[in-house]
Design a protein around this motif. Structure first.
Motif, mmCIF file in Angstrom:
data_model
loop_
_atom_site.group_PDB
_atom_site.id
_atom_site.type_symbol
_atom_site.label_atom_id
_atom_site.label_comp_id
_atom_site.label_asym_id
_atom_site.label_seq_id
_atom_site.Cartn_x
_atom_site.Cartn_y
_atom_site.Cartn_z
ATOM 1 N N ALA A 11 0.831 -1.208 0.000
ATOM 2 C CA ALA A 11 0.000 0.000 0.000
ATOM 3 C C ALA A 11 0.867 1.260 0.000
ATOM 4 O O ALA A 11 0.578 2.220 -0.726
ATOM 5 C CB ALA A 11 -0.941 0.004 1.205
ATOM 6 N N VAL A 12 1.919 1.265 0.792
ATOM 7 C CA VAL A 12 2.813 2.427 0.841
ATOM 8 C C VAL A 12 3.501 2.624 -0.515
ATOM 9 O O VAL A 12 3.594 3.753 -1.015
ATOM 10 C CB VAL A 12 3.851 2.274 1.980
ATOM 11 N N LEU A 13 3.961 1.532 -1.117
ATOM 12 C CA LEU A 13 4.608 1.641 -2.430
ATOM 13 C C LEU A 13 3.637 2.128 -3.504
ATOM 14 O O LEU A 13 3.994 2.956 -4.346
ATOM 15 C CB LEU A 13 5.227 0.305 -2.825
ATOM 16 N N LEU A 14 2.414 1.618 -3.481
ATOM 17 C CA LEU A 14 1.407 2.088 -4.433
ATOM 18 C C LEU A 14 1.114 3.574 -4.235
ATOM 19 O O LEU A 14 0.989 4.326 -5.208
ATOM 20 C CB LEU A 14 0.105 1.296 -4.279
ATOM 21 N N ALA A 15 0.989 3.993 -2.980
ATOM 22 C CA ALA A 15 0.720 5.405 -2.702
ATOM 23 C C ALA A 15 1.871 6.282 -3.189
ATOM 24 O O ALA A 15 1.645 7.329 -3.809
ATOM 25 C CB ALA A 15 0.484 5.617 -1.209
ATOM 26 N N ALA A 16 3.090 5.857 -2.931
ATOM 27 C CA ALA A 16 4.255 6.635 -3.373
ATOM 28 C C ALA A 16 4.300 6.725 -4.892
ATOM 29 O O ALA A 16 4.550 7.798 -5.453
ATOM 30 C CB ALA A 16 5.540 6.013 -2.828
ATOM 31 N N ALA A 17 4.060 5.605 -5.563
ATOM 32 C CA ALA A 17 4.053 5.617 -7.031
ATOM 33 C C ALA A 17 2.935 6.511 -7.545
ATOM 34 O O ALA A 17 3.131 7.303 -8.480
ATOM 35 C CB ALA A 17 3.893 4.196 -7.566
ATOM 36 N N GLY A 18 1.770 6.395 -6.943
ATOM 37 C CA GLY A 18 0.637 7.217 -7.367
ATOM 38 C C GLY A 18 0.906 8.693 -7.182
ATOM 39 O O GLY A 18 0.624 9.508 -8.078
ATOM 40 N N LEU A 19 1.464 9.057 -6.037
ATOM 41 C CA LEU A 19 1.779 10.464 -5.794
ATOM 42 C C LEU A 19 2.865 10.953 -6.759
ATOM 43 O O LEU A 19 2.834 12.104 -7.196
ATOM 44 C CB LEU A 19 2.193 10.674 -4.342
ATOM 45 N N GLY A 20 3.794 10.072 -7.106
ATOM 46 C CA GLY A 20 4.804 10.422 -8.104
ATOM 47 C C GLY A 20 4.181 10.688 -9.465
ATOM 48 O O GLY A 20 4.564 11.622 -10.171
ATOM 49 N N HIS A 21 3.192 9.865 -9.836
ATOM 50 C CA HIS A 21 2.498 10.073 -11.103
ATOM 51 C C HIS A 21 1.709 11.381 -11.099
ATOM 52 O O HIS A 21 1.514 12.003 -12.144
ATOM 53 C CB HIS A 21 1.539 8.916 -11.394
ATOM 54 N N LEU A 22 1.246 11.779 -9.941
ATOM 55 C CA LEU A 22 0.425 12.989 -9.834
ATOM 56 C C LEU A 22 1.245 14.256 -9.616
ATOM 57 O O LEU A 22 0.710 15.352 -9.733
ATOM 58 C CB LEU A 22 -0.568 12.840 -8.682
ATOM 59 N N SER A 23 2.535 14.117 -9.309
ATOM 60 C CA SER A 23 3.311 15.314 -8.972
ATOM 61 C C SER A 23 4.667 15.312 -9.665
ATOM 62 O O SER A 23 4.749 15.537 -10.864
ATOM 63 C CB SER A 23 3.466 15.422 -7.449
ATOM 64 N N TRP A 24 5.730 15.026 -8.930
ATOM 65 C CA TRP A 24 7.090 15.201 -9.419
ATOM 66 C C TRP A 24 7.414 14.393 -10.674
ATOM 67 O O TRP A 24 8.187 14.837 -11.503
ATOM 68 C CB TRP A 24 8.106 14.904 -8.319
#
Length: 137
Positions: A11-24
């Motif tokens: 879940a943490v890895l998915l969230a980090a990847a998702g936030l990466g896709h949405l931002s930086w």
């Protein structure tokens, strides 16, 4: 317990990847989207990146917030990993760099990681075997 920890890490890895896709990483991830995906979906590459990021964040939240739906969510996460695999293949075949995937070796390793992610999603959301459940009682 190992499945629970594994599910939380996923879940943490998915969230980090998702936030990466949405931002930086949003701009950089556009190159992983094959041209055929834009024709098929009628979305531009940026919209596909944003959508995949949003799905990753939603799946990460669902993994930890909806325990009664754990098995179904596991299948949804696995299906997501299968669905984005063509983008990984496209990136490897074209040799184009994206965030954290800036060499041929890393791009190829990413391809090998995809089946591991599918198995991880299914294992971490499945019920332990009956024998293991009896020991935990």
């Amino acid at each position: 317990m190992p499945r629970t920890v594994s599910r939380w890490v996923l879940a943490v890895l998915l969230a980090a990847a998702g936030l990466g896709h949405l931002s930086w990483g949003r701009r950089g991830f556009r190159i992983t989207v094959p041209d055929w995906a834009t024709r098929l979906s009628h979305l531009d590459k940026d919209a596909i990146v944003v959508a995949s990021g949003a799905v990753e964040v939603m799946l990460s939240v669902a993994l930890v917030a909806l325990p009664k739906e754990r098995k179904r969510i596991g299948w949804a996460v696995a299906a997501f990993f299968v669905a984005v695999f063509p983008g990984n293949v496209h990136q490897w075949r074209t040799g184009r760099s994206a965030p954290l995937l800036d060499t041929d070796r890393r791009r190829f390793a990413r391809l090998l990681l995809q089946p591991v992610l599918v198995v991880w999603a299914l294992w971490s959301t499945s019920s332990p075997p009956i024998r293991a459940r009896r020991r935990c009682s």
